[in-house]
Design a protein around this motif. Structure first.
Motif, mmCIF file in Angstrom:
data_model
loop_
_atom_site.group_PDB
_atom_site.id
_atom_site.type_symbol
_atom_site.label_atom_id
_atom_site.label_comp_id
_atom_site.label_asym_id
_atom_site.label_seq_id
_atom_site.Cartn_x
_atom_site.Cartn_y
_atom_site.Cartn_z
ATOM 1 N N PHE A 156 1.567 -6.254 10.299
ATOM 2 C CA PHE A 156 0.839 -7.098 9.355
ATOM 3 C C PHE A 156 -0.563 -7.447 9.853
ATOM 4 C CE2 PHE A 156 5.334 -7.795 8.283
ATOM 5 C CZ PHE A 156 5.297 -7.383 6.953
ATOM 6 N N SER A 157 -0.690 -7.732 11.147
ATOM 7 C CA SER A 157 -2.020 -8.021 11.680
ATOM 8 C C SER A 157 -2.916 -6.791 11.608
ATOM 9 C CB SER A 157 -1.921 -8.515 13.126
ATOM 10 O OG SER A 157 -1.359 -9.802 13.173
ATOM 11 N N ASN A 160 -4.000 -6.251 7.963
ATOM 12 C CA ASN A 160 -4.998 -7.228 7.537
ATOM 13 C C ASN A 160 -6.374 -6.920 8.116
ATOM 14 O OD1 ASN A 160 -3.369 -8.842 5.900
ATOM 15 N ND2 ASN A 160 -2.634 -10.051 7.619
ATOM 16 N N ILE A 161 -6.412 -6.583 9.394
ATOM 17 C CA ILE A 161 -7.707 -6.379 10.036
ATOM 18 C C ILE A 161 -8.349 -5.073 9.568
ATOM 19 C CG2 ILE A 161 -7.182 -5.134 12.187
ATOM 20 C CD1 ILE A 161 -9.141 -8.398 11.994
ATOM 21 N N MET A 162 -7.540 -4.026 9.312
ATOM 22 C CA MET A 162 -8.110 -2.777 8.814
ATOM 23 C C MET A 162 -8.531 -2.912 7.350
ATOM 24 S SD MET A 162 -5.846 0.204 10.694
ATOM 25 C CE MET A 162 -7.062 1.489 10.357
ATOM 26 N N ASN A 226 -7.600 3.729 7.995
ATOM 27 C CA ASN A 226 -6.740 3.182 6.940
ATOM 28 C C ASN A 226 -5.290 3.168 7.415
ATOM 29 O OD1 ASN A 226 -6.172 2.213 4.232
ATOM 30 N ND2 ASN A 226 -5.279 4.210 3.828
ATOM 31 N N LEU A 227 -4.575 2.090 7.040
ATOM 32 C CA LEU A 227 -3.158 1.975 7.352
ATOM 33 C C LEU A 227 -2.367 1.881 6.052
ATOM 34 C CD1 LEU A 227 -0.680 1.432 9.162
ATOM 35 C CD2 LEU A 227 -1.362 -0.973 9.226
ATOM 36 N N GLN A 232 3.780 2.903 7.403
ATOM 37 C CA GLN A 232 3.222 2.584 8.716
ATOM 38 C C GLN A 232 2.436 3.750 9.309
ATOM 39 O OE1 GLN A 232 6.011 0.669 11.388
ATOM 40 N NE2 GLN A 232 7.015 -0.418 9.722
ATOM 41 N N MET A 233 1.845 4.562 8.438
ATOM 42 C CA MET A 233 1.044 5.699 8.866
ATOM 43 C C MET A 233 -0.429 5.309 8.890
ATOM 44 S SD MET A 233 3.232 8.188 9.394
ATOM 45 C CE MET A 233 2.344 9.744 9.302
#
Length: 240
Positions: A156-157, A160-162, A226-227, A232-233
């Protein structure tokens, strides 16, 4: 100074109720509240490698050198979330060195440090809200580089940051001590003076916890941009 106000949902067991919140800067005299929240969150983590625990000394030293802690307080004036940002200058801890920034750029670096949310208030987008406010506070300061570390196991972090436009530029062990070899951390960066462009002919995808394969890509000049949260890739492109 009040930075923002609004409403959020508190979750405890099966009950939910709406309450007000206030966002403001945390004063150095309130540092024990920050330490208490950090301890509560850390103790609840199944994987302790996800969080590096800041010491009171480190945070107070940073506050004396211009750092800011953006705190979110509930209706009872209890700290329920915070985002900590610092200005490392030419100190040895400047993450710009890890991504090979030119030495002349190091005094333009802002560290997005620890961000924590009380378990009872997760799901209120507090990480995103405090990040938006942090960027708003940074913009008038003539800084250029946003840099942070995120664990490869903290979905999750990292998402959010990406989503805020920071890209993966390195993956290495950080926070080593006599007792620890260090913790794996992505080092993410955003140059606020220009946009990142994707080289679509050179795209790769890897699961976020595939440490060594990602390091090989990064060593070849790839940047994680990008995530995809569900799978979760992480999508990588050659940097431009």
């Amino acid at each position: 100074m009040i930075l923002n106000q609004g409403y959020l949902i508190k979750r405890k067991s099966s009950a939910r109720h709406v309450e007000s919140y206030t966002m403001r800067l945390v004063d150095a005299t309130e540092i024990n509240e920050v330490m208490d929240l950090q301890h509560k969150v850390y103790e609840g983590l199944p994987n302790k490698q996800v969080l590096y625990k800041d010491t009171k000394f480190e945070m107070l030293d940073d506050l004396n050198n211009g750092a800011m802690i953006i705190g979110v307080y509930n209706s009872e004036e209890r700290l329920i979330s915070y985002r900590y940002i610092s200005f490392p200058g030419y100190s040895k801890k400047n993450l710009g060195k890890d991504i090979h920034l030119d030495i002349s750029e190091l005094d333009k670096v802002v560290h997005l440090e620890t961000t924590l949310v009380s378990p009872d208030y997760r799901g209120n987008r507090l990480q995103s809200l405090t990040l938006a406010k942090a960027i708003e506070l940074i913009e008038p300061l003539d800084m250029k580089h946003l840099i942070c570390t995120v664990s490869p196991y903290n979905l999750f972090s990292l998402y959010n940051i990406m989503s805020a436009g920071l890209n993966i530029k390195a993956l290495k062990r950080k926070y080593a001590s006599e007792d620890l070899d260090g913790m794996w951390r992505f080092i993410l960066h955003k140059d606020m003076s220009k946009s990142f462009s994707v080289e679509h002919s050179e795209l790769k995808m890897l699961k976020m916890d595939r440490i060594f394969e990602q390091r090989e890509l990064i060593d070849k000049g790839y940047v994680g941009y990008n995530l995809i949260r569900d799978s979760q890739m992480i999508q990588y492109s050659l940097s431009q």
